[in-house]
Design an enzyme around this catalytic site. Structure first.
Site, PDB file in Angstrom:
ATOM      1  N   ASP A  13      -9.829   0.679  -2.030  1.00  0.00           N
ATOM      2  CA  ASP A  13      -9.287   0.262  -0.746  1.00  0.00           C
ATOM      3  C   ASP A  13     -10.321  -0.451   0.129  1.00  0.00           C
ATOM      4  O   ASP A  13      -9.971  -1.119   1.084  1.00  0.00           O
ATOM      5  CB  ASP A  13      -8.766   1.505  -0.010  1.00  0.00           C
ATOM      6  CG  ASP A  13      -7.470   1.233   0.730  1.00  0.00           C
ATOM      7  OD1 ASP A  13      -6.936   0.116   0.588  1.00  0.00           O
ATOM      8  OD2 ASP A  13      -7.005   2.138   1.446  1.00  0.00           O
TER       9      ASP A  13
ATOM     10  N   ASP B 257     -15.618  20.635  28.109  1.00  0.00           N
ATOM     11  CA  ASP B 257     -16.606  19.568  28.000  1.00  0.00           C
ATOM     12  C   ASP B 257     -16.024  18.291  28.596  1.00  0.00           C
ATOM     13  O   ASP B 257     -14.815  18.141  28.739  1.00  0.00           O
ATOM     14  CB  ASP B 257     -17.061  19.357  26.549  1.00  0.00           C
ATOM     15  CG  ASP B 257     -18.541  18.986  26.486  1.00  0.00           C
ATOM     16  OD1 ASP B 257     -19.085  18.493  27.505  1.00  0.00           O
ATOM     17  OD2 ASP B 257     -19.168  19.181  25.427  1.00  0.00           O
TER      18      ASP B 257
ATOM     19  N   ASN C 208      -3.537  -3.798  -0.350  1.00  0.00           N
ATOM     20  CA  ASN C 208      -3.632  -3.747  -1.821  1.00  0.00           C
ATOM     21  C   ASN C 208      -2.791  -2.588  -2.343  1.00  0.00           C
ATOM     22  O   ASN C 208      -1.899  -2.108  -1.637  1.00  0.00           O
ATOM     23  CB  ASN C 208      -5.110  -3.601  -2.237  1.00  0.00           C
ATOM     24  CG  ASN C 208      -5.791  -2.450  -1.494  1.00  0.00           C
ATOM     25  OD1 ASN C 208      -5.133  -1.483  -1.114  1.00  0.00           O
ATOM     26  ND2 ASN C 208      -7.088  -2.573  -1.268  1.00  0.00           N
TER      27      ASN C 208
ATOM     28  N   ASP D  12     -22.282   6.285  10.280  1.00  0.00           N
ATOM     29  CA  ASP D  12     -21.667   7.581   9.984  1.00  0.00           C
ATOM     30  C   ASP D  12     -22.373   8.291   8.823  1.00  0.00           C
ATOM     31  O   ASP D  12     -23.583   8.164   8.667  1.00  0.00           O
ATOM     32  CB  ASP D  12     -20.166   7.368   9.692  1.00  0.00           C
ATOM     33  CG  ASP D  12     -19.333   8.570  10.083  1.00  0.00           C
ATOM     34  OD1 ASP D  12     -19.416   9.595   9.393  1.00  0.00           O
ATOM     35  OD2 ASP D  12     -18.602   8.480  11.093  1.00  0.00           O
TER      36      ASP D  12
ATOM     37  N   ASP E  64     -20.143  19.094  21.124  1.00  0.00           N
ATOM     38  CA  ASP E  64     -19.113  19.130  22.173  1.00  0.00           C
ATOM     39  C   ASP E  64     -18.813  20.583  22.544  1.00  0.00           C
ATOM     40  O   ASP E  64     -17.673  21.021  22.515  1.00  0.00           O
ATOM     41  CB  ASP E  64     -17.832  18.460  21.657  1.00  0.00           C
ATOM     42  CG  ASP E  64     -18.054  16.998  21.309  1.00  0.00           C
ATOM     43  OD1 ASP E  64     -18.847  16.339  22.003  1.00  0.00           O
ATOM     44  OD2 ASP E  64     -17.419  16.511  20.355  1.00  0.00           O
TER      45      ASP E  64
ATOM     46  N   HIS F 265     -16.257  11.564   6.200  1.00  0.00           N
ATOM     47  CA  HIS F 265     -15.899  11.108   7.532  1.00  0.00           C
ATOM     48  C   HIS F 265     -16.024   9.586   7.692  1.00  0.00           C
ATOM     49  O   HIS F 265     -15.108   8.911   8.166  1.00  0.00           O
ATOM     50  CB  HIS F 265     -16.838  11.865   8.479  1.00  0.00           C
ATOM     51  CG  HIS F 265     -16.595  11.718   9.922  1.00  0.00           C
ATOM     52  ND1 HIS F 265     -17.364  10.911  10.728  1.00  0.00           N
ATOM     53  CD2 HIS F 265     -15.683  12.292  10.734  1.00  0.00           C
ATOM     54  CE1 HIS F 265     -16.948  11.017  11.975  1.00  0.00           C
ATOM     55  NE2 HIS F 265     -15.925  11.842  12.011  1.00  0.00           N
TER      56      HIS F 265
ATOM     57  N   ASP G 101       0.832  -1.209   0.000  1.00  0.00           N
ATOM     58  CA  ASP G 101       0.000   0.000   0.000  1.00  0.00           C
ATOM     59  C   ASP G 101       0.865   1.256   0.000  1.00  0.00           C
ATOM     60  O   ASP G 101       1.760   1.386   0.845  1.00  0.00           O
ATOM     61  CB  ASP G 101      -0.911  -0.011   1.235  1.00  0.00           C
ATOM     62  CG  ASP G 101      -1.859  -1.198   1.222  1.00  0.00           C
ATOM     63  OD1 ASP G 101      -1.369  -2.341   1.289  1.00  0.00           O
ATOM     64  OD2 ASP G 101      -3.072  -0.982   1.130  1.00  0.00           O
TER      65      ASP G 101
ATOM     66  N   SER H  99     -12.759  11.289  16.674  1.00  0.00           N
ATOM     67  CA  SER H  99     -13.331  10.568  15.539  1.00  0.00           C
ATOM     68  C   SER H  99     -12.361   9.569  14.933  1.00  0.00           C
ATOM     69  O   SER H  99     -12.770   8.534  14.429  1.00  0.00           O
ATOM     70  CB  SER H  99     -13.679  11.543  14.412  1.00  0.00           C
ATOM     71  OG  SER H  99     -15.008  11.943  14.498  1.00  0.00           O
TER      72      SER H  99
ATOM     73  N   GLU I 109     -11.757  14.900  25.232  1.00  0.00           N
ATOM     74  CA  GLU I 109     -12.443  15.079  26.512  1.00  0.00           C
ATOM     75  C   GLU I 109     -12.048  14.010  27.526  1.00  0.00           C
ATOM     76  O   GLU I 109     -11.781  12.870  27.177  1.00  0.00           O
ATOM     77  CB  GLU I 109     -13.967  15.014  26.299  1.00  0.00           C
ATOM     78  CG  GLU I 109     -14.498  16.194  25.529  1.00  0.00           C
ATOM     79  CD  GLU I 109     -15.992  16.097  25.242  1.00  0.00           C
ATOM     80  OE1 GLU I 109     -16.721  15.418  25.988  1.00  0.00           O
ATOM     81  OE2 GLU I 109     -16.423  16.707  24.253  1.00  0.00           O
TER      82      GLU I 109
END
Ligand SMILES: *[C@@H]1O[C@H](CO)[C@@H](O)[C@H](O)[C@H]1NC(C)=O
Ligand SMILES: *[C@@H]1O[C@H](CO)[C@@H](O)[C@H](O)[C@H]1NC(C)=O
Length: 838
Positions: free
Chosen positions: A197, A332, A239, A188, A289, A226, A148, A398, A362
């Site tokens: 991929d 937060d 790959n 998501d 947040d 995302h 890769d 994330s 957080e």
């Protein structure tokens, strides 16, 4: 062969339940989620009410989805009210009616958008890497035939610059464990299943688009990147495209919910999607947040999570992974987010490539573990939307969550029979503490825990090795304390108001409870400024969980309403002894409040597996029993709890249990340290049994007669105070129950208030809003606790609808001028990376 057929059938059934619901159209229709008695047919109910029956609500037993053309009213609830009215007026008999089979009904509202938890970092800094490390990396790639193109940039997999600052995963791969047999579902904004991929590992049957109601979760909006980036971290293939995922031979599915309007019913379906085949649900999103939101999943979503841990993966339990949240710079704390503080989710925070806490991640007592993400001048390099498109800009918590998801896929690949709790145990046992200043302290299990880093950083090799020989834990058990009624003003400043509940060995035996895993604490505090509050919980072993911390921007003029905090810091404790909750109002100002009540729940391993039961599905009235319990005053004491700070291994200077500043005064009615003997009578309250304990004979508190006289004098005063408060609270609570729960008393009071209430009913048709509105009205008559609140304040309850707050994170960061670690604050999702695509 037979087994194969069986699973085929099972998965076909699961598929039918969710995907075959007709697409929702919120412009033309209202939707109702209804829990019906099994004996009633949904079509019969539909015919009776003039609804259209859409189908069963995913995996939720006896829950169904109905629709009707859009209408301002809640027509199901109206029909039930009408039946009650007629019965009251004897126009209808008491004989069972179709409507009586409704156990629960909820008209679906469009939810406020969840926020994606990513942060865009700046370009990588060029630092020379040690030659030996580079050579080793190449050698590993050769052995594993990894070609890769961006593998060498994937420092979170193998870090050649700061050796050791990575997931430690390559030896897991070299041992042949690469994710085969495990499936992760990315919940998501879509998943580019046509990407070079991802296409080979893509699992279509476990995928669905709840925004556009199509089978495949194709990213469509310009910032729908995302989910694809997260998917690449988990299972990008070995790959010629971009890099590799942590579990590069695992299957990956996508459920799209973040790119359009959804309701609680949709979200419940989404997180239960293909429950038997999606092993892990990866959730890198949550409420805003912003340091002022306090929001938890609605009841249908809670039911879906409990259903998943009980039935998912053939009964071993689905694994939920949630990103901790990016609001640290705004004070937060992940305990204000009901997804991350659920006992059913593994909450994952971030560290950067230097093992440093990045400004956004957080902290909270519910955080189990951390892993790598953006900060320190670099970010996560992964797949992006496009045939062969990569990004070097994935960040925020994330990006940390999916690295954990990939690791758990490896773990399940090595040991598929682990339950959801085994996965949490393994995480606790194998996470690696590291040398960074934080509030590290050794727990009873002998593990270091920090609110900022959980039990440390994930180590893929360590957790997979441990999983191979791990002895499965016995089923879950739980112990509930009664509601502890405090009802006292909270002193301002360092001094806290403490309340104690003592758990005895007998109570735990009776509850079949061996040792603690999670603790949850549900509480009510009335306060004029929520952000001024902090809450600590001190365990019998002396470990202090900071359940809640002050938030500078949280102006909400309500305190906590049946809010449940969670801690994983007491993992492995016996649980026997005094649990002390300390509430503080840390700001000396004119905003004050009082601590109403609390209830402790211990969740853990059972003593006798044979006697273990499944937890009943949560229902909306679970916490409504405050005033059913005798309003016995809890003993309170003012204490100062030292806050743990400093480097690992540093000893806190003071024993936190030691009460100081005992200042008996009429105002706080403080009592010095007391054995919580009255509450010991609560032994019968284990698990879900009804809680009707009696006060014990008066205890001596082990002090002199004189002191006792003083104590009882003070107690007398407290009792009088609490008595009148109890009357008020009882009335207020009854009012509150009545607005959400249907019973006959409702009718009586409702009649009296019809003129006043009528106009508002439409407005307050949602349960939470109605609850607050009505309570405030009633409360105003008796007690001025809600003075100054407008309807708008009252309606802006956590969990209620607010304005859409998608991408709010970035706005916030820009406003706050956050620019630490040379990262530019920002949400990944917004185009940004366009320039960075390769
Ligand atoms: C990382 O993996 C190696 C094997 O590659 C192992 O020896 C080491 O113990 C692991 N690190 C930790 C902290 O377990
Ligand atoms: C640290 O842990 C020990 C026991 O586990 C406890 O006695 C001590 O009070 C703890 N300190 C804090 C601040 O939690």
């Amino acid at each position: 062969m037979r087994i194969l057929n069986f699973w085929h059938l099972l998965s076909a059934a699961a598929l039918a339940s969710a995907a075959h619901l007709p697409p929702r159209n919120y412009n033309t229709h209202d939707y109702y989620a209804i829990h019906l008695s099994p004996s009633t047919s949904p079509s019969e109910l539909a015919a009776h009410l003039g609804l259209t029956y859409d189908g069963p609500l995913g995996s939720l037993v006896d829950h169904h989805l109905f629709k009707a053309p859009k209408h301002a009213n809640d027509i199901v609830d109206d029909a039930r009210q009408e039946l009650k009215r007629r019965r009251r007026k004897r126009e209808a008999g008491p004989e069972p009616h179709t409507l009586d089979s409704i156990q629960f009904t909820q008209k679906q509202k469009i939810k406020p958008r969840h926020v994606k938890r990513s942060v865009i970092p700046k370009d990588p800094q060029g630092v020379a890497s040690p030659k030996a490390a580079i050579q080793l990396q190449r050698q590993i790639a050769n052995t594993l035939e990894i070609k890769d193109p961006i593998f060498e940039e994937q420092w979170h997999i193998f870090n050649v610059k700061d050796t050791g600052n990575d997931l430690n995963v390559t030896d897991v791969w070299l041992s042949g464990i690469t994710g085969k047999g495990a499936t992760a579902c990315i919940v998501d904004d879509g998943l580019d299943f046509e990407s070079e991929d991802l296409k080979d590992n893509f699992y279509a049957q476990g995928s669905y688009d709840f925004n556009d109601h199509t089978d495949l979760p194709r990213p469509k909006l310009s910032d729908d990147r995302h989910g694809t980036r997260c998917a690449g971290e988990v299972a990008a293939g070995r790959n010629n495209a971009c890099g590799v995922g942590i579990a590069y031979d695992a299957k990956i599915s996508g459920v799209r919910i973040l790119s359009g309007d959804i309701t609680d019913a949709d979200e419940a379906l989404a997180i239960n999607y293909d429950l038997q085949n999606n092993d892990i649900y990866s959730c890198s999103w949550g409420p805003p947040d912003d340091g002022k939101t306090m929001q938890k999943p609605g009841i249908l979503i809670e039911k879906a999570m409990v259903t998943a841990v009980q039935k998912g993966r053939g009964g071993k339990g689905s694994i939920y992974v949630f990103a901790a949240g990016n609001g640290a710079a705004a004070d937060d704390n992940c305990n204000f987010d009901g997804y991350t503080n659920s006992i059913y989710s593994i909450t994952v925070g971030a560290i950067d490539k230097n093992n440093v806490h990045p400004y956004y991640s957080e902290a909270c007592s519910a955080q189990l573990v951390v892993t790598y993400s953006s900060g320190g001048g670099d970010a996560i390099h992964t797949t992006d939307v496009g045939a062969n498109t990569c990004t070097s800009q994935h960040g925020g918590t994330s990006a940390a969550g999916p690295i954990a998801v990939g690791t758990y896929a490896l773990v399940l690949s090595a040991r598929p029979e682990l339950t959801w709790r085994d996965m949490q145990w393994l995480t606790v046992m194998t996470a690696v503490p590291f040398d960074q200043p934080s509030d590290w302290n050794k727990t009873s299990l002998g593990k270091m825990f920090s609110h900022q880093f959980g039990y440390g950083k994930l180590d893929a090799y360590a957790i997979v090795e441990a999983a191979k020989t791990w002895e499965l834990v016995k089923p879950q058990a739980w112990f509930y304390s009664p509601w502890m009624h405090v009802k006292k003003p909270i002193p301002q400043g360092d001094q806290g108001l403490a309340s104690v509940f003592e758990v005895t060995e007998e109570m735990l035996k009776k509850a079949n409870f061996e040792r603690v895993e999670h603790i949850t604490l549900t509480m009510n505090i009335q306060h004029q400024r929520r952000g001024d509050l902090s809450v600590d919980l001190i365990s019998p072993d002396g470990y202090v969980s900071h359940l809640s911390t002050a938030r500078r921007d949280d102006e909400a003029a309500i305190g906590y309403e049946d809010w449940t905090f969670m801690s994983v810091a007491h993992w492995g404790e016996k649980g026997i002894g005094k649990w002390t909750v300390v509430v503080k109002d840390v700001k000396v100002n004119d905003k004050t409040g009082s601590f109403t009540d609390w209830k402790l729940r211990l969740w853990g391993e059972s003593i006798d597996a044979e006697k273990a039961k499944l937890r009943p599905l949560p229902d909306e009235h679970d916490d409504d029993d405050h005033d059913v319990v005798d309003n016995h005053p809890a003993h309170t004491t003012s204490v100062v709890v030292p806050t743990a700070t400093g480097a690992p291994g540093e000893k806190p200077s003071d024993h936190p249990d030691r009460p100081v500043n005992q200042k008996p005064s009429a105002a706080t009615s403080s009592v010095s340290t007391t054995p919580a003997s009255p509450t010991a009578d609560a032994s019968a309250t284990a698990s879900s049994a009804p809680e009707n304990f009696l006060p014990s004979p008066f205890p001596t508190f082990g002090v002199s007669k004189r002191t006792q006289i003083w104590i009882y004098g003070a107690l007398g005063l407290i009792l009088i105070f609490c008595g009148s408060l109890a009357v008020y609270l009882y009335l207020a609570r009854r009012k509150r129950l009545q607005s959400t729960r249907d019973n006959y008393e409702f009718e009586m009071l409702d009649d009296a208030e019809d003129d006043e209430g009528g106009a508002r009913t439409g407005m307050l048709s949602n349960a939470a809003g109605g609850k607050k509105g009505k309570r405030a009205r009633r409360g105003g008559e008796l007690y001025d606790a809600f003075a100054g609140e407008s309807d708008e304040d009252l309606l802006s309850d956590s969990g209620d609808e607010g304005p859409y707050r998608d991408r709010e994170e970035r706005d916030y960061n820009e406003k706050a001028g956050i620019n630490e670690d040379s990262d530019t604050g920002g949400s990944s999702s917004s185009a940004s990376s366009a320039g960075k695509r390769q």
